[in-house]
Structures are given as C-alpha cells and as structure tokens.
Design a protein around this motif. Structure first.
Motif, short mmCIF file in Angstrom:
data_model
loop_
_atom_site.label_atom_id
_atom_site.label_comp_id
_atom_site.label_asym_id
_atom_site.label_seq_id
_atom_site.Cartn_x
_atom_site.Cartn_y
_atom_site.Cartn_z
N LYS A 68 64.66 18.28 39.79
CA LYS A 68 63.51 17.43 39.54
C LYS A 68 62.34 17.85 40.42
O LYS A 68 62.53 18.30 41.55
CB LYS A 68 63.85 15.95 39.80
N LYS A 69 61.15 17.67 39.87
CA LYS A 69 59.95 17.99 40.64
C LYS A 69 59.86 17.02 41.82
O LYS A 69 59.80 15.81 41.65
CB LYS A 69 58.70 17.89 39.75
N HIS A 70 59.84 17.60 43.01
CA HIS A 70 59.88 16.77 44.22
C HIS A 70 59.20 17.55 45.35
O HIS A 70 59.70 18.58 45.79
CB HIS A 70 61.33 16.45 44.59
N GLY A 71 58.06 17.06 45.79
CA GLY A 71 57.31 17.72 46.85
C GLY A 71 55.93 18.14 46.35
O GLY A 71 55.43 17.67 45.33
N GLU A 72 55.32 19.04 47.09
CA GLU A 72 53.99 19.53 46.73
C GLU A 72 54.07 20.35 45.44
O GLU A 72 54.97 21.18 45.27
CB GLU A 72 53.41 20.37 47.85
N GLY A 73 53.12 20.13 44.56
CA GLY A 73 53.11 20.88 43.31
C GLY A 73 51.83 20.68 42.53
O GLY A 73 50.99 19.82 42.85
N GLU A 74 51.71 21.48 41.48
CA GLU A 74 50.55 21.42 40.61
C GLU A 74 51.03 21.42 39.16
O GLU A 74 51.76 22.32 38.73
CB GLU A 74 49.62 22.61 40.85
N LEU A 75 50.63 20.39 38.42
CA LEU A 75 51.03 20.22 37.03
C LEU A 75 49.79 20.34 36.16
O LEU A 75 48.82 19.60 36.34
CB LEU A 75 51.70 18.86 36.84
N ILE A 76 49.84 21.27 35.22
CA ILE A 76 48.70 21.51 34.33
C ILE A 76 49.18 21.35 32.90
O ILE A 76 50.11 22.04 32.46
CB ILE A 76 48.11 22.91 34.55
N TYR A 77 48.56 20.43 32.17
CA TYR A 77 48.91 20.19 30.77
C TYR A 77 48.16 21.18 29.87
O TYR A 77 47.21 21.84 30.29
CB TYR A 77 48.59 18.76 30.38
N SER A 78 48.60 21.25 28.63
CA SER A 78 48.01 22.19 27.68
C SER A 78 46.55 21.87 27.37
O SER A 78 45.78 22.76 27.03
CB SER A 78 48.82 22.20 26.38
N ASP A 79 46.14 20.59 27.52
CA ASP A 79 44.75 20.22 27.26
C ASP A 79 43.86 20.43 28.47
O ASP A 79 42.67 20.10 28.43
CB ASP A 79 44.68 18.76 26.81
#
Length: 424
Positions: free
Chosen positions: A232-243
């Motif tokens: 599972k995503k847990h901690g620092e991160g960057e999420l970019i959606y298709s839009d």
C-alpha cells in the motif's frame, strides 16, 4: 541348509531384469546359493561373499537384482522396496550413486544424478498432476538453477535454495502476470519488476512478497512515485492522474493525507510585523543605554533617598574606615575606569573631611553648651541648609557600605559585573 521350500521360492521368482532368471544365473561361473536369516541369495560367489551378478531375496517382498562387490550392491542394479517404490540405476558401496531413476508407489519419480543415496546433481522430479521440477539438486533438495511448474500452472525459472525460490528469477502466473527480480526464502525480496496482465507496471522494492520501500507504479488511470508498506502507498509520494490532477505529500494505507496549515493559537494582533512599533526609538535607547557603572555619577532623582546630612547624627570617625576601602578584595575584578573614579572620590572625601573639621571648630567656639554635652571622641554634624552635599561623596559612602557588605558573601564573584551603588 537348503530345503525344498527355498528351492521352490527360487524357482517361482519372477525376474524383472533380463539375464537374472534362475536358469540364466545357474549357467554363470562360481554360481552358488547362500541363505541367512530370512535372506536367500543365488548368483555368483567368490570366497564365500556375494560377488558378481545375482539376486537377493529379502523379507516383505524386498528384492534386489544386480551386481555385487564383496557382499555390497555395486554397479548396475534394480531394487524393489517394501513400500512398492523402486530404484533402477547405479550403485556404489551399497547406495545409489550416479545416474538412476526412483519411482514412488503413487507414480511420482525422480530421474537424474545421485550421490551417497541422495538426489544430487542435475535431475527431474515429476509429480502426479503435472507439477514438476527440473534443475540442480544438493543433498536431496533443489539448489541452484532450475525450473519449477506448479499444479495450477504457475511457473518459475531461476535460482533455488533448499527447495525454495532464492536469488534472481522469473515467475509466470496463470492470470497473465509476470514478476522478474530477486527472491528470498520463496518470496520476492529486494529489487523487482511486476508486469500486470492489465498493462500496469511496477518497479521497486519488495519485502516478504509485498511492495515495501520506494517504487514506481503506472497504469491507465494514474501513476505513482513514492513509498510503499505492505503493498500500500504509505509515506512520501506523488500521485498524478491521467487528467493532470496531482497529489503530492504523505500517504497512509493507500489514502492521501491532506495537509492543512496549522493555525496558531496566538491572536493576530500579537503576531510580529515588519513595521516597527511606535516606541521603537525609545526601546532602542533603552537597549543601547550604557551600564550604570559607566554612566555619570549623578544618582537617579526618583530613587534618591534623604541625605544623611539632613539629619543630626553622631558619627565616630575612625581611620580604618578608609583603610578598608584602600584594600579591596582581590577576587573582585573592577574595571580600570572605575578604579580611577574611586581614587578621585577618596581625594574629594578627604578634602570634604578637612572642610567639615574646619566648620566644626568654628561651631565649637560659638556653642559651648553643645560641646559640653557631646562626648569627647565624637563629632556632631548639623543640618546645613545653605550648602548641598556633594553627590560624589554621598555616592562614595553608599559604595563603601555595599562593597564591605558584599565582600563577605559566598558568591562574591557573581557581583563581578554589577554596580555596587544602591542607585544602580
């Protein structure tokens, strides 16, 4: 002793290897029959020992037919065990060694290399329902490069250790997924790549078979770069959606933690500002004000106490009063400018004493009655309205009192940078 029952059992024996029937063995040189403790041997004998080709019948349908060397199975042979499993291959000193095939009673088999009675070297194990392993073995367990296929159709090709996937390998799953990377104790561990049948892709760290650590994931709807814990995503991160929508920050169990700026509990009117306060100049003057012991000797009029000269007091003059001031405590370090001002105060005070003495002598001539009532060794100072005492002398007197008092304290060094006047 060979009786009819033994001969009948030998004659009824059904051989499995060509050339090991009773009739064929009987034609060989040094043929003989040996019986001992429910065991029957018929074949070649040398010096009373089984040596050459022969058949050994043991209890519970345990049979060996093959070559012997000094009473031990040695060479090519075939053996049937009481469990109905059998082995056919080479023997060395009574144990399978070299090429051979072992077949279990349920139909499973191993065919390959043997050493000291264990599967050792390159060989193939075949299960009942299609599961199999082909590769290297050490002491009866898969070790080294090999390929394993499970009953459900999953396949692994890579390194093994003690029958478990360990090292670099590639695994294909029946659902179309594929993993390429490192394994430890049968599970993905370390760097690896996972290709999903849907087209998604992950490259990063694995621990105990789960995505844990930094990784990059992309699919048709979004991409993520950051840290994982237990898949599972847990901690620092960057999420970019298709839009184009982006979420950057901390994630917790696959959920994005929206960070809200914390508001301070201090009222807004107390927050510091770039504009100086109205009394900025007064504050700076107070901060830049020199220490009291470097300022002028004029006392603060608000804190000034009544001068002792405004009262009629009796003071006994003693020469030691000024000698004590001439020998201050060595442990207290005074600044040079203060010592110079102290000498000036002493000289002025001595001049003051001479002037006071001269005034008192005049008073004694005019007031004979007052002189008779006063003690012989005492002097009387009267109020003088027409003359203000010098402030330097009064400051020196107060300095003397504080100085004498504080030299006897245990923490006298703490007054090193303090003023010794009660007006400071």
């Amino acid at each position: 002793m060979i009786d009819n029952l033994i001969i009948l059992r030998i004659q009824n024996y059904k051989y499995n290897t060509k050339g090991y029937s009773f009739e064929e063995l009987k034609k060989l040189p040094n043929f003989s029959i040996i019986t001992s403790k429910n065991k029957i041997y018929f074949g070649q004998v040398f010096n009373g020992l089984k040596h050459g080709r022969g058949v050994l019948l043991m209890e519970e349908d345990h049979v060996y037919e093959g070559e012997f060397n000094n009473n031990r199975k040695h060479g090519q042979g075939w053996e049937v065990f009481p469990s109905k499993s059998n082995y056919k291959g080479l023997y060395v000193n009574g144990k399978p060694e070299g090429q051979g095939k072992f077949t279990w009673a349920n139909g499973e088999y191993y065919e390959g290399e043997w050493f000291n009675g264990n599967k050792h070297g390159y060989g193939t194990w075949m299960g009942l329902k299609g599961d199999m392993y082909t590769g290297y073995w050490i002491d009866g367990k898969p070790n080294g490069r090999g390929q394993h296929k499970w009953i459900n159709g999953d396949q692994y090709k890579g390194e093994f250790k003690d029958s478990l996937k360990h090292g670099f390998g590639e695994e294909l799953f029946t659902n179309g997924d594929r993993y390429v990377g490192m394994y430890q104790n049968g599970k993905p561990e370390g760097d690896g790549e996972y290709f999903y049948s849907s087209g998604a892709y992950f490259h990063g760290k694995f621990q105990n078979g789960l995505k844990t650590g930094y990784g990059e994931y992309r699919c048709s709807t979004y991409s993520y770069k950051g840290y994982y814990v237990n898949d599972k995503k847990h901690g620092e991160g960057e999420l970019i959606y298709s839009d184009g929508t982006k979420k950057q920050g901390k994630f917790f169990n696959d959920f994005y933690e929206k960070t809200v700026p914390r508001q301070s509990s201090v009222p807004s009117n107390t927050q510091p500002s770039n504009t100086p306060p109205k009394n900025y100049q007064e504050i700076m003057r107070a901060c830049l004000k020199p220490p009291s012991y470097l300022s002028s000797t004029k006392p603060n009029p608000k804190k000034q106490q009544p001068s002792p000269l405004n009262k009629t007091v009796i003071v006994q003059r003693n020469k030691l009063d000024f000698n004590c001031l001439e020998k201050p405590n060595k442990n207290i370090q005074l600044q040079s400018d203060r010592q110079n001002s102290k000498r000036e105060f002493q000289e002025r005070d001595i001049n003051r004493k001479s002037q006071d003495k001269h005034v008192l002598q005049k008073k004694t001539t005019n007031n004979v009655q007052s002189n008779k009532s006063s003690p012989k060794n005492q002097q009387t100072i009267y109020k003088q309205t027409s003359r203000r005492p010098k402030e330097q002398s009064f400051r020196f007197d107060t300095t003397k009192i504080n100085f004498i008092t504080k030299t006897g304290l245990k923490g006298k060094q703490s007054f090193k940078y303090r003023s010794y006047s009660k007006y400071d």
